[in-house]
Design a protein around this motif. Structure first.
Motif, PDB file in Angstrom:
ATOM      1  N   CYS A   1       0.844  -1.207   0.000  1.00  0.00           N
ATOM      2  CA  CYS A   1       0.000   0.000   0.000  1.00  0.00           C
ATOM      3  C   CYS A   1       0.871   1.246   0.000  1.00  0.00           C
ATOM      4  O   CYS A   1       0.626   2.186  -0.771  1.00  0.00           O
ATOM      5  CB  CYS A   1      -0.934   0.005   1.209  1.00  0.00           C
ATOM      6  SG  CYS A   1      -2.245  -1.233   1.154  1.00  0.00           S
ATOM      7  N   LEU A   2       1.888   1.274   0.848  1.00  0.00           N
ATOM      8  CA  LEU A   2       2.801   2.420   0.893  1.00  0.00           C
ATOM      9  C   LEU A   2       3.437   2.682  -0.476  1.00  0.00           C
ATOM     10  O   LEU A   2       3.510   3.831  -0.923  1.00  0.00           O
ATOM     11  CB  LEU A   2       3.915   2.187   1.913  1.00  0.00           C
ATOM     12  CG  LEU A   2       3.629   2.506   3.359  1.00  0.00           C
ATOM     13  CD1 LEU A   2       4.782   2.044   4.237  1.00  0.00           C
ATOM     14  CD2 LEU A   2       3.386   3.988   3.534  1.00  0.00           C
ATOM     15  N   ALA A   3       3.899   1.631  -1.122  1.00  0.00           N
ATOM     16  CA  ALA A   3       4.522   1.789  -2.443  1.00  0.00           C
ATOM     17  C   ALA A   3       3.521   2.366  -3.441  1.00  0.00           C
ATOM     18  O   ALA A   3       3.865   3.255  -4.235  1.00  0.00           O
ATOM     19  CB  ALA A   3       5.058   0.441  -2.935  1.00  0.00           C
ATOM     20  N   HIS A   4       2.292   1.889  -3.394  1.00  0.00           N
ATOM     21  CA  HIS A   4       1.258   2.410  -4.292  1.00  0.00           C
ATOM     22  C   HIS A   4       0.987   3.881  -3.989  1.00  0.00           C
ATOM     23  O   HIS A   4       0.883   4.699  -4.908  1.00  0.00           O
ATOM     24  CB  HIS A   4      -0.020   1.582  -4.151  1.00  0.00           C
ATOM     25  CG  HIS A   4      -1.135   2.084  -5.012  1.00  0.00           C
ATOM     26  ND1 HIS A   4      -1.204   1.793  -6.358  1.00  0.00           N
ATOM     27  CD2 HIS A   4      -2.183   2.886  -4.737  1.00  0.00           C
ATOM     28  CE1 HIS A   4      -2.274   2.398  -6.862  1.00  0.00           C
ATOM     29  NE2 HIS A   4      -2.886   3.056  -5.895  1.00  0.00           N
ATOM     30  N   TRP A   5       0.856   4.222  -2.720  1.00  0.00           N
ATOM     31  CA  TRP A   5       0.580   5.612  -2.346  1.00  0.00           C
ATOM     32  C   TRP A   5       1.692   6.537  -2.805  1.00  0.00           C
ATOM     33  O   TRP A   5       1.436   7.621  -3.310  1.00  0.00           O
ATOM     34  CB  TRP A   5       0.375   5.725  -0.844  1.00  0.00           C
ATOM     35  CG  TRP A   5      -0.790   4.932  -0.324  1.00  0.00           C
ATOM     36  CD1 TRP A   5      -1.857   4.465  -1.059  1.00  0.00           C
ATOM     37  CD2 TRP A   5      -1.003   4.490   1.008  1.00  0.00           C
ATOM     38  NE1 TRP A   5      -2.713   3.760  -0.245  1.00  0.00           N
ATOM     39  CE2 TRP A   5      -2.224   3.761   1.023  1.00  0.00           C
ATOM     40  CE3 TRP A   5      -0.287   4.627   2.192  1.00  0.00           C
ATOM     41  CZ2 TRP A   5      -2.726   3.196   2.180  1.00  0.00           C
ATOM     42  CZ3 TRP A   5      -0.794   4.063   3.346  1.00  0.00           C
ATOM     43  CH2 TRP A   5      -1.999   3.359   3.337  1.00  0.00           C
ATOM     44  N   ARG A   6       2.923   6.102  -2.638  1.00  0.00           N
ATOM     45  CA  ARG A   6       4.049   6.941  -3.076  1.00  0.00           C
ATOM     46  C   ARG A   6       4.015   7.139  -4.597  1.00  0.00           C
ATOM     47  O   ARG A   6       4.257   8.234  -5.087  1.00  0.00           O
ATOM     48  CB  ARG A   6       5.363   6.315  -2.647  1.00  0.00           C
ATOM     49  CG  ARG A   6       5.595   6.437  -1.164  1.00  0.00           C
ATOM     50  CD  ARG A   6       6.956   5.895  -0.763  1.00  0.00           C
ATOM     51  NE  ARG A   6       7.135   6.036   0.667  1.00  0.00           N
ATOM     52  CZ  ARG A   6       7.381   5.036   1.495  1.00  0.00           C
ATOM     53  NH1 ARG A   6       7.505   3.807   1.029  1.00  0.00           N
ATOM     54  NH2 ARG A   6       7.520   5.254   2.779  1.00  0.00           N
TER      55      ARG A   6
END
Length: 159
Positions: free
Chosen positions: A107-112
């Protein structure tokens, strides 16, 4: 968003959920929440979430069986650089294996990649396990109410 990593027994694939995943996601949600499956209502709710253009549903599959799910939606207008993490559940039979942490990292990678700078979520005040998990992932509390704790995450500063 897709990746395959080891997780003890079998291979875990993190991927965007598709419409065919809705029944498994709805059943997992009920098990993780410790309540009976709410049947068609829960299924239809997850189908809408999976197909909604504003939201995202991501799952972790272990040997092709869905064992964890996360759902989030992006803010609008002045909040377009913010997401709300509405769900993150790991099947109780698979907790403690790092699957939730891997799903959170995806999720973090997608948000970034989407230029999201802030995330928020609400956690039931009595859900100590979830609160501890989120705090360990870099979330912090700014605000509380009698029933829920509002947690925030500075996406750019963690992990």
């Amino acid at each position: 968003m897709s990746g395959v990593t080891g997780a003890g027994h079998g291979r875990v694939e993190i991927r965007r959920a598709g419409a065919a995943d809705a029944p498994a996601v709805a059943a997992l949600h009920a098990r993780a929440a410790g309540r009976p499956d709410d049947g068609m209502e829960g299924l239809h709710s997850w189908e809408r979430a999976i197909l909604d253009g504003n939201g995202r549903v991501v799952c972790a599959a272990l040997d092709e069986a869905v064992v964890a799910v996360a759902a989030f939606s992006r803010g609008e207008g002045r909040l377009e650089d913010t997401v709300t993490l509405t769900e993150l559940h790991v099947d109780p039979a698979h907790q403690g294996r790092g699957i939730g942490s891997r799903l959170h990292a995806a999720c973090l990678a997608h948000w970034r990649a989407e230029l999201i700078v802030q995330a928020q979520l609400f956690v039931d005040r009595d859900n100590h396990r979830a609160r501890e998990f989120y705090l360990s992932q870099g979330w912090f509390s700014l605000d509380t109410d009698p029933d829920q704790v509002l947690l925030h995450l500075d996406v750019e500063s963690v992990g």
